[in-house]
Write an enzyme that holds these catalytic residues in place. Structure first.
Site, short mmCIF file in Angstrom:
data_model
loop_
_atom_site.label_atom_id
_atom_site.label_comp_id
_atom_site.label_asym_id
_atom_site.label_seq_id
_atom_site.Cartn_x
_atom_site.Cartn_y
_atom_site.Cartn_z
N ASN A 201 0.86 -1.18 0.00
CA ASN A 201 0.00 0.00 0.00
C ASN A 201 0.90 1.22 0.00
O ASN A 201 1.80 1.33 0.83
CB ASN A 201 -0.89 0.04 1.24
CG ASN A 201 -1.88 -1.10 1.27
OD1 ASN A 201 -2.32 -1.59 0.24
ND2 ASN A 201 -2.25 -1.53 2.47
N HIS A 212 7.40 4.76 5.99
CA HIS A 212 8.55 3.89 5.79
C HIS A 212 8.31 2.97 4.58
O HIS A 212 7.21 2.43 4.41
CB HIS A 212 8.76 3.04 7.05
CG HIS A 212 10.08 2.35 7.09
ND1 HIS A 212 11.08 2.71 7.95
CD2 HIS A 212 10.58 1.32 6.36
CE1 HIS A 212 12.13 1.94 7.76
NE2 HIS A 212 11.84 1.08 6.80
N HIS A 214 7.71 -0.05 2.83
CA HIS A 214 7.40 -1.40 3.30
C HIS A 214 6.18 -1.95 2.59
O HIS A 214 5.41 -1.21 1.98
CB HIS A 214 7.16 -1.41 4.81
CG HIS A 214 5.83 -0.84 5.22
ND1 HIS A 214 5.55 0.51 5.15
CD2 HIS A 214 4.69 -1.42 5.69
CE1 HIS A 214 4.31 0.73 5.57
NE2 HIS A 214 3.76 -0.43 5.90
#
Length: 386
Positions: A201, A212, A214
């Site tokens: 996402n 961050h 990820h």
């Protein structure tokens, strides 16, 4: 510091597995030629016990299973850089990852699914009422509930505070792909897991609560509704449907990017104003089944695609990058691994919201002709440099 033995994977990536203070698994994936040594810091935090496995309830009108995971209410929400929970730990930031890393994967602290059935460490509370297989999940009835066995993992692409998959180097992208493939194989072997879903996402417009870089991996205790519809379509058409789709799109005007092993295209019936699919040229059920050359090309081609998506407008594009994989126990010979990247962005300053027709009835209305979207993406991708 303690030395963690490593296991060599493809492309020079090394895997090192350890545990966090509350027993959750943490896996480091070291880049080829990494500057990191085998020593990693120990997680010395005093953590609360792991939450009890969530419960899922069946919607008898559709057969869908809805996981109710109240512990997710406590997850981090847009913390400042100095309190980034995915950065390496510092004296002032007791984050989730105790040591420096290249790529790190760990069990989510507030999972929607899992822990799975009682795990070997004894730290995970056993699920009280797990599903009894696919037939049990398919049965309909009022008030049916089961434990949400499975696992939710966080995949950190970099220790940097901001970014996305598309901002990584080719080497780092290849390490992440190796981690995805390795975790797909490991999660598929867990008891009760029926499907494994890696995804990213990106952007606050999608609902992202951490800047961050990820992604996540969900290991579901059922075959997801979207994949169930796909399996039904395969039954109604032909087992080689994905190959037919690939050849249809390769011969048409919606191809965005094509390599030796992969083709990216805007689908004929795209739902979203920006939607692109990425499909391998041969049948593989999941990321774990990709060959070394397929993984190598994916690292460069996927980066070009993501950077092209960002180049369509002057600011980064919010998106969901969803890796659709075959279920663990059914459809392995017919469901082909593919990426579906979707964005609600329909103009530089406009988003598509799912309102009455889409949200309530599942009846989609497209805002941008797929051919127009493909033309924009091709132009953007052509200007991308790695």
């Amino acid at each position: 510091m303690t030395e963690i033995p490593g296991t060599s994977l493809d492309a020079g990536v090394v895997r090192r597995s350890t545990r966090l203070a509350d027993g959750r698994e943490l896996i480091y994936y070291d880049d080829p030629g990494t500057a990191l040594g085998p020593e990693r810091a120990v997680d010395a935090r005093a953590l609360d016990p792991r939450p009890v496995t969530a419960t899922m309830r069946q919607d008898v009108l559709t057969g869908d299973w809805i996981s109710v995971a109240a512990a997710r209410q406590n997850r981090a929400f847009l913390p400042p850089a100095e309190l980034d929970p995915l950065a390496p730990q510092t004296p002032g930031n007791p984050s989730e990852i105790p040591s420096r890393y290249d790529v790190a994967v760990f069990e989510n602290r507030s999972p929607s699914f899992g822990p799975a059935l009682a795990e070997a460490t004894g730290d995970a509370p056993a699920a009280s009422d797990p599903p009894r297989g696919l037939d049990d999940l398919a049965a309909l009835g009022l008030g049916r509930a089961r434990s949400s066995v499975g696992r939710c993992e966080v995949v950190c692409f970099s220790p940097a505070h901001e970014g996305s998959f598309g901002t990584q180097s080719v080497t780092r992208a290849r390490t992440v792909i190796e981690a995805w493939a390795d975790r797909t194989a490991a999660l598929s072997a867990l008891p009760g897991v029926q499907q494994v879903f890696p995804f990213e996402n990106r952007g606050e417009a999608i609902g992202v609560t951490l800047h961050h870089p990820h992604g996540q991996i969900y290991a579901y205790p059922y075959v997801t509704p979207r994949t169930s519809l796909l399996l039904a379509s395969l039954d109604r058409t032909a087992p080689d449907l994905f190959q037919r789709i690939l050849e249809f799109e390769q011969a048409g005007p919606r191809v965005v990017l094509r390599g030796e092993h992969w083709t990216a295209f805007v689908p004929f019936a795209a739902r979203w104003p920006l939607e692109v699919h990425l499909m391998p040229h041969r049948h593989v059920p999941d990321l774990a089944a990709l060959s070394g050359p397929e993984r190598d090309e994916l690292a460069t081609l996927y980066l070009r695609l993501l950077r092209g998506v960002d180049a369509v407008y002057d600011t980064p594009t919010p998106y969901i990058a969803a890796w659709h994989q075959a279920p663990v126990h059914v459809g392995r010979d017919t469901v082909r691994l593919h990426l579906q990247l979707t964005s609600p962005r329909r103009a530089a300053d406009k988003l598509k919201f799912l309102a009455g027709s889409e949200a309530a009835m599942g009846a989609w209305i497209g805002d941008v002709p797929p051919e127009t979207s493909a033309e924009r993406l091709r132009a953007a991708v052509e200007g991308v440099a790695l």
